[in-house]
Design a protein around this motif. Structure first.
Motif, short mmCIF file in Angstrom:
data_model
loop_
_atom_site.label_atom_id
_atom_site.label_comp_id
_atom_site.label_asym_id
_atom_site.label_seq_id
_atom_site.Cartn_x
_atom_site.Cartn_y
_atom_site.Cartn_z
N ASP A 264 0.80 -1.23 0.00
CA ASP A 264 0.00 0.00 0.00
C ASP A 264 0.83 1.27 0.00
OD1 ASP A 264 -2.79 -1.32 1.90
OD2 ASP A 264 -2.37 -1.27 -0.26
N PRO A 265 1.90 1.41 0.82
CA PRO A 265 2.65 2.68 0.82
C PRO A 265 3.18 3.04 -0.55
CG PRO A 265 3.25 1.33 2.71
CD PRO A 265 2.42 0.47 1.83
N ASP A 266 3.71 2.07 -1.30
CA ASP A 266 4.22 2.37 -2.63
C ASP A 266 3.12 2.84 -3.55
OD1 ASP A 266 6.63 -0.36 -2.56
OD2 ASP A 266 6.74 1.72 -1.84
N GLU A 267 1.97 2.19 -3.43
CA GLU A 267 0.86 2.57 -4.30
C GLU A 267 0.41 3.99 -4.00
OE1 GLU A 267 -2.10 -0.34 -3.75
OE2 GLU A 267 -1.02 -1.93 -4.82
N GLU A 268 0.35 4.42 -2.74
CA GLU A 268 -0.08 5.77 -2.39
C GLU A 268 0.94 6.81 -2.86
OE1 GLU A 268 -0.92 6.02 1.69
OE2 GLU A 268 -2.60 4.62 1.63
N GLU A 269 2.24 6.52 -2.69
CA GLU A 269 3.28 7.47 -3.11
C GLU A 269 3.23 7.69 -4.62
OE1 GLU A 269 8.14 7.91 -3.02
OE2 GLU A 269 7.15 6.38 -1.82
N GLU A 270 3.05 6.60 -5.36
CA GLU A 270 2.97 6.72 -6.81
C GLU A 270 1.76 7.53 -7.23
OE1 GLU A 270 2.73 3.82 -10.75
OE2 GLU A 270 3.06 2.98 -8.74
N ALA A 271 0.66 7.38 -6.54
CA ALA A 271 -0.58 8.08 -6.90
C ALA A 271 -0.48 9.57 -6.64
CB ALA A 271 -1.74 7.48 -6.14
N THR A 272 0.34 10.01 -5.67
CA THR A 272 0.41 11.43 -5.30
C THR A 272 1.65 12.13 -5.86
OG1 THR A 272 1.52 10.85 -3.23
CG2 THR A 272 -0.90 11.02 -3.19
N GLN B 76 14.51 38.33 -40.52
CA GLN B 76 13.31 38.69 -39.79
C GLN B 76 13.39 38.17 -38.36
OE1 GLN B 76 10.00 37.19 -42.05
NE2 GLN B 76 10.56 38.30 -43.90
N THR B 77 12.57 38.72 -37.50
CA THR B 77 12.55 38.32 -36.09
C THR B 77 11.28 37.53 -35.80
OG1 THR B 77 13.82 40.26 -35.40
CG2 THR B 77 12.55 39.15 -33.71
N LEU B 78 11.47 36.37 -35.18
CA LEU B 78 10.36 35.50 -34.82
C LEU B 78 10.27 35.42 -33.31
CD1 LEU B 78 8.21 33.31 -35.54
CD2 LEU B 78 10.07 31.64 -35.43
N THR B 79 9.06 35.59 -32.78
CA THR B 79 8.84 35.46 -31.35
C THR B 79 8.29 34.07 -31.05
OG1 THR B 79 8.40 37.83 -31.10
CG2 THR B 79 7.62 36.39 -29.34
N LEU B 80 9.04 33.32 -30.24
CA LEU B 80 8.63 31.99 -29.81
C LEU B 80 8.00 32.09 -28.43
CD1 LEU B 80 11.85 30.01 -30.81
CD2 LEU B 80 9.73 30.20 -32.12
N THR B 81 6.96 31.34 -28.19
CA THR B 81 6.28 31.34 -26.90
C THR B 81 6.33 29.95 -26.29
OG1 THR B 81 4.78 33.08 -27.66
CG2 THR B 81 4.12 31.85 -25.70
N ALA B 82 6.64 29.89 -24.99
CA ALA B 82 6.72 28.60 -24.30
C ALA B 82 5.35 27.92 -24.31
CB ALA B 82 7.20 28.81 -22.87
N PRO B 83 5.34 26.59 -24.36
CA PRO B 83 4.05 25.88 -24.33
C PRO B 83 3.38 26.01 -22.97
CG PRO B 83 5.86 24.33 -24.12
CD PRO B 83 6.49 25.66 -24.41
N ALA B 84 2.07 25.88 -22.96
CA ALA B 84 1.35 25.90 -21.69
C ALA B 84 1.84 24.75 -20.81
CB ALA B 84 -0.15 25.78 -21.94
N ALA B 85 2.05 25.04 -19.52
CA ALA B 85 2.59 24.04 -18.59
C ALA B 85 1.61 23.83 -17.43
CB ALA B 85 3.94 24.49 -18.06
N THR B 86 1.46 22.58 -17.01
CA THR B 86 0.56 22.21 -15.92
C THR B 86 1.26 21.21 -15.01
OG1 THR B 86 -1.32 22.43 -17.43
CG2 THR B 86 -1.73 21.33 -15.34
N VAL B 87 1.10 21.38 -13.70
CA VAL B 87 1.59 20.38 -12.75
C VAL B 87 0.39 19.60 -12.25
CG1 VAL B 87 2.78 19.94 -10.58
CG2 VAL B 87 3.55 21.79 -12.07
N LYS B 88 0.48 18.27 -12.34
CA LYS B 88 -0.63 17.42 -11.93
C LYS B 88 -0.19 16.42 -10.87
CE LYS B 88 -3.57 17.63 -16.03
NZ LYS B 88 -4.36 16.86 -17.01
N SER B 89 -1.08 16.20 -9.93
CA SER B 89 -0.92 15.14 -8.94
C SER B 89 -2.01 14.12 -9.24
CB SER B 89 -1.06 15.69 -7.52
OG SER B 89 -0.97 14.65 -6.57
N GLY B 90 -1.61 13.04 -9.90
CA GLY B 90 -2.63 12.14 -10.43
C GLY B 90 -3.39 12.86 -11.51
N GLU B 91 -4.70 12.97 -11.31
CA GLU B 91 -5.53 13.70 -12.26
C GLU B 91 -5.86 15.11 -11.78
OE1 GLU B 91 -6.37 12.66 -15.25
OE2 GLU B 91 -5.17 10.87 -14.85
N THR B 92 -5.29 15.51 -10.64
CA THR B 92 -5.61 16.82 -10.05
C THR B 92 -4.59 17.87 -10.49
OG1 THR B 92 -6.53 15.72 -8.11
CG2 THR B 92 -6.02 18.07 -7.90
#
Length: 599
Positions: free
Chosen positions: A72-80, A99-115
């Protein structure tokens, strides 16, 4: 009897098994087992009565119930575990050379599981080019290439936990950029509710249409080359910026052709509001070019029939006369003499060629000697009021029309550029001249937004101003003056002026660059400058109106008489000339304005 014993024995075995596991007997069919992770083995279906059986109370001694299993402990750590997810990890783009090109960083998200737990993190960015050289630490970066081919860039996105700064996550997005031959097209137009086609939409000088820029280029601008073998153009609507300024009637993935349908020359732009509209495109010919079209939309001029200007005047534009929507547009103009001021062709650094009745074309060179954008109107120094300028217009059909242009010249008392030239300082008599000299690139400020109007004009400063007015000729010789700082802003100007006989040294080996100039020295230097430029005109007159005329040194007597006669230098009072007084920067600006433009 045997059946009864058999059933009793089955029931006792089931109860014994439930007690040994210290868990409830199997739930009724259909109940979820997720709420009971350690489920009992089902009872013998043959001995089931279909009713749930009552379990014994758990003893609390069995670790399988009171504590999670070893897994169980391993499973909980992996899930979070938190994970940084980028919307994209690789991107492609195109750009034109230089010419000058402006590049924009991709949208970034941090997820804990599906949250989504992005709010718990702070994001940072690090951009490098293909040689690992830093480009930016912002959410965007700009890249430019002088070479055609393919270049790359990398953006590393880092997320740092707000409560545990040592906990960081990172991910990388790579950018592959194809660098094509490039072209930059420009146009300027006033706000209107009418569409203007690309073959009538003119550049900032009103000289080249957008279509001509594509097919012929602009010889004096390497950023706008002719596109050899041009067949069609594909516009890229997803690159549009400044959409509020107007509308270009194009659609994505449509090729607009020089010949055929849809016709490139039929593409129109409708200017809606002041601003800058930009769209990118691909032009296909012998090679594929990546282009940028920038259209500057300006406020419509006041509809009072007059052109408005200040002391620096203005330069005519093809669109002042040529209107593509006219049934019979004007194609050439001959200007008469203005009631005040001057018409100068190729006006640069305060000097130009006086117009003498040349024919100017508005759209095509076959209709005149010079394009109308080469001609400027300069008000007389110190003038304000309305000027009349007669013109003779010739239309496409050959019709000749006589007309009069009205020009309203406004005098100013406050500089548009310097905070120390105001009505309470010298603005009432010097603001026009100061701004004229600054706009012509002749005299700069002394730092920040200050002009230093009351500071003394030095010999080095004055010579530099005249050197700029002469077009900053190349200097290939040296000088005997030992008090000049080689590499200083004035060095080439002093060498040039000395060789031209405009200035002498204060001795054979010293020039005195920091010495302030006097009013009579300015008269002498301007006199010699006019002679060197072939513009010296003899002026009859004398200095008898000034009681201090005898204070003028002999070397400056003729130049001072010339300067007073031309109106370049006036008295410090009605009866005094003050020839030995030092001249201020504001006074020299006024003298220079009067000399270059006249009264």
């Amino acid at each position: 009897m045997k059946k009864f014993l058999h059933k009793s024995l089955s029931l006792l075995l089931a109860l014994a098994l439930a007690v040994s596991l210290a868990v409830p007997v199997l739930a009724a069919e259909g109940d979820s087992t997720e709420e009971n992770p350690v489920a009992a083995e089902p009872a013998d279906p043959e001995g089931s009565t279909g009713e749930p059986e009552t379990p014994e109370e758990p003893t609390g001694e069995d670790p399988a119930v009171d504590e999670p299993s070893e897994e169980d402990p391993d499973e909980e750590e992996e899930a979070t575990e938190d994970t940084l997810v980028l919307e994209e990890t690789s991107c492609t783009a195109r750009i034109g050379q230089y010419q000058t090109l402006t590049l924009t960083a991709p949208a970034a998200t941090v997820k804990s599981g599906e949250t989504d737990v992005s709010a718990q993190y702070t994001f940072s960015y690090a951009w490098v080019d293909q040689d690992n050289k830093p480009l930016s630490e912002d959410v965007s970066a700009q890249v430019t290439s002088a070479f055609q081919g393919q270049i790359t860039a990398l953006c590393t996105v880092t997320a740092q936990n707000n409560e545990a700064p040592d906990k960081t996550l990172s991910a990388v997005c790579s950018y592959t950029i194809d660098v094509l031959p490039g072209t930059v097209l420009g146009a300027q137009v006033e706000v209107s509710n009418e569409g203007i086609s690309l073959d009538q939409l003119l550049d900032l000088e009103g000289k080249h249409s957008v279509l001509e820029q594509l097919t012929q280029g602009i010889s004096e601008d390497p950023m706008t080359p002719a596109i050899p073998g041009l067949i069609f153009v594909e516009f890229l609507p997803d690159t549009i910026t400044g959409a509020e300024a107007g509308t270009l009637n194009v659609t994505a993935e449509t090729t607009y052709r020089l010949e055929g349908d849809p016709l490139l020359s039929a593409v129109t732009f409708t200017p809606a509001a002041p601003g800058t509209y930009e769209i990118h495109f691909l032009a296909y010919g012998d090679e594929t070019y990546y282009g940028q079209l920038e259209i500057v939309v300006t406020e419509a001029a006041p509809d009072d029939g007059a052109i408005h200007c200040g002391s620096a005047g203005f330069t005519f534009n093809g669109s002042d006369f040529f209107h593509s929507n006219d049934a019979d547009p004007v194609e050439s103009i001959v200007f008469g003499a203005p009631s005040a001021g001057h018409l100068l062709r190729d006006f640069v650094k305060g000097s130009g060629i006086p117009d003498q009745g040349a024919r100017y074309y508005t759209n095509a060179a076959v209709h005149g000697d010079y394009h109308v954008s080469t001609l400027s109107y300069l008000p007389a120094a110190g003038y304000s009021g309305q000027v009349t300028l007669p013109v003779t217009l010739t239309t496409r059909s050959g019709k000749v029309l006589e007309d009069t242009i009205l020009i309203d010249v406004t005098s100013k008392t406050v500089s548009d550029y310097f905070t120390d030239v105001t009505e309470t300082t010298v603005g009432s008599w010097a603001a026009n001249a100061v701004d004229f000299a600054y706009e012509c690139g002749l005299i700069n400020g002394i730092g920040g937004d200050r002009f230093g109007p009351d500071a003394s004009m030095t010999r080095a400063m004055l010579v530099t101003v005249l050197y700029r007015a002469a077009g900053s000729p190349e200097v290939t010789i040296t000088t005997n003056f030992t008090d000049l700082n080689v590499g200083s802003y004035y060095y080439e100007a002093v060498v040039w002026a000395n060789v031209m006989g405009i200035v002498n040294g204060i001795t054979d080996t010293t020039f005195g660059p920091d010495n302030p100039v006097t009013r009579q020295q300015i008269a002498a230097i301007l006199y010699r400058y006019a002679d060197a430029m072939g513009a010296l005109s003899q002026t009859e007159g004398n200095l008898n109106a000034f009681t201090d005329k005898d204070s003028v040194d002999s070397y400056a007597a003729v130049p001072m008489t010339w300067a007073v006669g031309r109106g370049i230098i006036t008295g410090t009072t009605d009866t005094t000339l003050s020839p030995q007084n030092h001249a201020t920067r504001a006074q020299v600006a006024v003298m220079l304005h009067r000399y270059l433009i006249g009264q």
